[in-house]
Design an enzyme around this catalytic site. Structure first.
Site, short mmCIF file in Angstrom:
data_model
loop_
_atom_site.label_atom_id
_atom_site.label_comp_id
_atom_site.label_asym_id
_atom_site.label_seq_id
_atom_site.Cartn_x
_atom_site.Cartn_y
_atom_site.Cartn_z
N ASP A 82 0.28 12.43 2.39
CA ASP A 82 1.41 11.14 2.43
C ASP A 82 0.96 9.95 3.42
OD1 ASP A 82 2.86 12.55 0.57
OD2 ASP A 82 4.65 12.33 1.95
N CYS A 123 1.76 20.74 3.59
CA CYS A 123 1.96 19.27 3.84
C CYS A 123 3.22 18.92 2.94
CB CYS A 123 0.89 18.44 3.67
SG CYS A 123 -0.23 18.67 5.16
N ASP A 124 3.49 17.59 3.05
CA ASP A 124 4.77 16.99 2.70
C ASP A 124 5.70 17.63 1.51
OD1 ASP A 124 4.85 15.81 5.12
OD2 ASP A 124 4.07 13.60 4.21
N LYS A 125 4.75 17.21 0.25
CA LYS A 125 5.62 17.70 -1.12
C LYS A 125 5.37 18.91 -1.58
CE LYS A 125 7.47 13.87 -0.46
NZ LYS A 125 6.41 13.69 0.83
N CYS A 197 0.46 17.54 10.39
CA CYS A 197 0.53 16.64 11.59
C CYS A 197 1.54 17.12 12.77
CB CYS A 197 1.08 15.17 11.35
SG CYS A 197 -0.13 14.32 10.10
N GLU A 493 8.09 6.28 0.78
CA GLU A 493 8.44 6.47 2.44
C GLU A 493 8.16 5.00 2.99
OE1 GLU A 493 6.11 9.61 3.97
OE2 GLU A 493 7.56 10.91 3.16
N SER A 519 9.38 8.35 6.15
CA SER A 519 8.42 9.60 6.76
C SER A 519 9.18 10.39 7.71
CB SER A 519 7.27 8.96 7.27
OG SER A 519 6.63 9.92 8.17
#
EC number: 4.2.1.9
Length: 629
Positions: A82, A123-125, A197, A493, A519
């Site tokens: 992302d 990570c994100d998704k 992150c 985002e 985000s």
């Protein structure tokens, strides 16, 4: 007893070809049909620092499965970064990738009749996509993530030493007071190692939540990617999946299945954790979608109710100065859950892949409890190495002491909470009839009640231009619409608009309201997930420049201060001309158009809206009828 699913392809004269192919892929003949087949869904990619180190992880997990008597079969899913996709056309693909990941895992597991599943995410998704697949398939499943990266540190030109993360680099890039030399130093040091992150952004939030759901082992969400303790976690995941696979197939124990573990009470616990730790607003979207896949009646109204009762115990970047390594030093997710349990905010009889009850495993893993296991004490001493590295489990540094300060440390107890209600809030009103979400933990107290005049942007790009051109001034409510799941499509985002507001010194005097999302790194008065979205005929489609908008977080309201009759007139006009942006040129691929055709608004988790089940579809195949928990 349930038969191994893999018997479909390993038994019978007619499966000679399938067995021949299994031999060709390296499975010993004696193992075919005699041992369970465990699908290992990896998500290694060289695009994403949270996933660059996962290639050897699949082998470690597979070797542990093999030692425990299983047949590991590894495959890979996609993984979108992302941070790299942010601020351009690439972000349109982020949320849709969640469904693509879920579908790809379903395809591989079903096509090859795997008996169990290990999800290696980060990570994100990717974690949400794998969670959707696990809930859909309902076979023995264990999650293990890649772990967070170490926090960045840098000495600037004036001698100031700063702790850094990705969001620092983004916001300082548009801060005119930051010199080119300092920005170069920040950029170089913001992301020093592999891993997700370093703050409580979406990736780390979700990896923590699967711990609370009971689908991952203790330490999954906070043990650093670079630490040798992470390797122990991977080996334990391989052993655990074999233990629960045997319980299901050999002892007919269905309590080890994902839907039995991730019950309605477990989702409630996960949401309590999210509220207590001030997690990303994206977690609301993903938990709603996962509950939908599990057939659970768990809605935004349930989250709204929870948000008023659970206190905020932890403020991690972007909401505060702490990073994930600090959360780990303070006892990680078991410590936060332990404080919530002592405050009476958890369902304590829920199960986990590694324990018969929450009470049972917290007694062992909560380092703030009366008698934690030595393994827990050792795990939470794992510290950052402070050396730039893209290699997993490459260091074994240890903290000299744990942070057990419940009054002012990284994790507080209920008596010393930052606030009596949680770090997320659900707002409703004529501008968000079906709800909107704000990370209240990241909103300064003087902005909890805010009225301002709307500046309307019909895309993220237009919003960025509005900020950088000076169109957005103190007292403005920046409304970004047609960025929802359907309208974007893909529900981008809005990190760049908020980062630029921060860099321009406007974060403390401007609100952002959008049917898109934010985000996990966003902070300030940022209200997302406005539902219904503009493309679905929501009131946000009726806002015009100069309209007064009132945000009241304590009262949980979001209102467009315009007469109801005028709103109705504007929406009627929009209906006649079509709910679509007027000033945006955004070419869409077939993939994105297909997603837009099926996507629902954020209050439904952005899940796909399917036609009636005329062909015996997913509901028939996976028994996803709504259940009470």
């Amino acid at each position: 007893m349930p038969e191994l699913r893999s018997r479909t392809v390993t038994h019978g004269r007619n499966m000679a070809g399938a067995r021949a192919l299994m031999r060709a892929s390296g499975v010993p003949a004696a193992d075919i049909g005699a041992k369970p087949v465990v699908a290992v869904a990896n998500s290694f990619t060289e695009f994403v620092p949270g996933h660059t180190h996962l290639q050897p992880v699949g082998r470690i997990v597979g070797d542990a499965i093999r030692r425990a008597g299983g047949i590991p079969r590894e495959f890979n899913t996609i993984a979108v970064d992302d941070g790299i996709a942010m601020g351009h056309q690439g972000m349109l693909y982020s949320l849709p990738s969640r469904d693509l990941i879920a579908d790809s895992i379903e395809y591989m597991v079903q096509a090859h009749c795997a008996d169990a599943l290990v999800c290696i995410s980060n990570c994100d998704k990717i974690t949400p996509g794998m969670l959707l697949a696990a809930m859909r398939l309902d076979i023995p499943t264990v999650f293990v993530s890649g772990g967070p990266m170490e926090g960045g540190r840098a000495t600037l030109a004036d001698g100031t030493v700063r702790r850094l993360d990705l969001i620092t680099a983004m916001s300082e890039a548009v801060n005119d007071a930051t010199s080119d030399a300092d920005l170069a130093t920040i950029e170089e040091n913001a992301c020093p190692t592999c891993g997700s992150c370093a703050g409580m952004f979406t990736a780390n939030s979700m990896n923590c939540l699967v711990e609370a759901l009971g689908l991952a082992l203790p330490g999954n969400g906070t043990t650093l990617a670079t630490h040798t303790a992470r390797r122990d976690l991977y080996e334990a995941a391989g052993a655990t999946i074999m233990a629960i696979t045997r319980r299901y197939y050999d002892r007919d124990d269905a309590t080890v299945l994902p839907r039995a573990i991730a019950s309605r009470a477990a989702f409630d616990n996960a949401m309590a954790l999210d509220l207590a730790m001030g997690g990303s607003t994206n977690t609301v979207l993903h938990l709603l979608a996962a509950a939908h896949e599990a057939g659970l009646d768990y809605t935004l109204a349930d989250i709204e109710k929870r948000s008023r009762a659970v206190p905020c115990l932890c403020k991690v970047a972007p909401n505060g100065s702490h990073l994930m390594e600090d959360v780990h030093r303070a006892g990680g997710i078991p410590a936060i859950l332990g404080e919530l349990r002592r405050g009476g905010h958890l369902h304590t009889t829920v199960r986990a892949v590694h324990s018969e009850s929450l009470d049972g495993w917290l007694a062992e893993w909560d380092v703030r409890g009366p008698n934690p296991a030595q393994a827990a004490v050792d795990l939470f001493h794992a510290a950052p190495g402070g050396v730039r590295s893209a290699t997993a489990f490459s260091q074994s540094a240890r903290w000299a002491a744990l942070d057990l300060d419940a009054e002012s440390g990284c994790i507080r107890d209920v008596a010393h909470a930052y606030s009596e209600d949680g770090g997320l809030a659900v707002l409703r009103g004529n501008l968000a009839v079906d709800g909107a979400v704000v990370k209240s933990a990241g909103v300064p107290a003087d902005l909890h009640v805010f009225t301002g005049e709307a500046v309307v942007a019909e895309s993220q790009e237009e919003a960025v231009t509005a900020v950088l051109s000076g169109r957005v001034r103190p007292g403005t409510v920046l409304v970004i619409r047609y960025e929802g799941p359907r309208g974007g499509p893909g529900m981008q985002e809005m990190l760049y608009p908020t980062a630029y507001l921060k860099g321009r010194g406007l974060a403390g005097s401007v609100a952002v309201v959008t049917d898109g999302r934010f985000s996990g790194g966003s902070s300030g008065l940022s209200i997302g997930h406005v539902s219904p979205e503009a493309a679905a005929g929501g009131t946000i489609a009726a806002v015009t420049d100069g309209d007064p908008i009132t945000i009241d977080i304590p009262s949980r309201t979001l209102r467009l201060e315009v007469d109801d009759a005028e709103i109705a007139r504007r929406l009627a006009h929009r209906r006649r001309t079509g709910y679509r942006p007027r000033s945006r040129h955004r070419p869409l691929s077939t993939a994105l158009r297909a997603y837009a055709l099926l996507a629902q608004s954020a209050d439904k988790g952005g899940v796909r809206r399917l036609p009636p089940d005329e062909l015996g579809g997913p509901e028939a195949a996976f028994d996803t009828q709504t259940r009470a928990g």
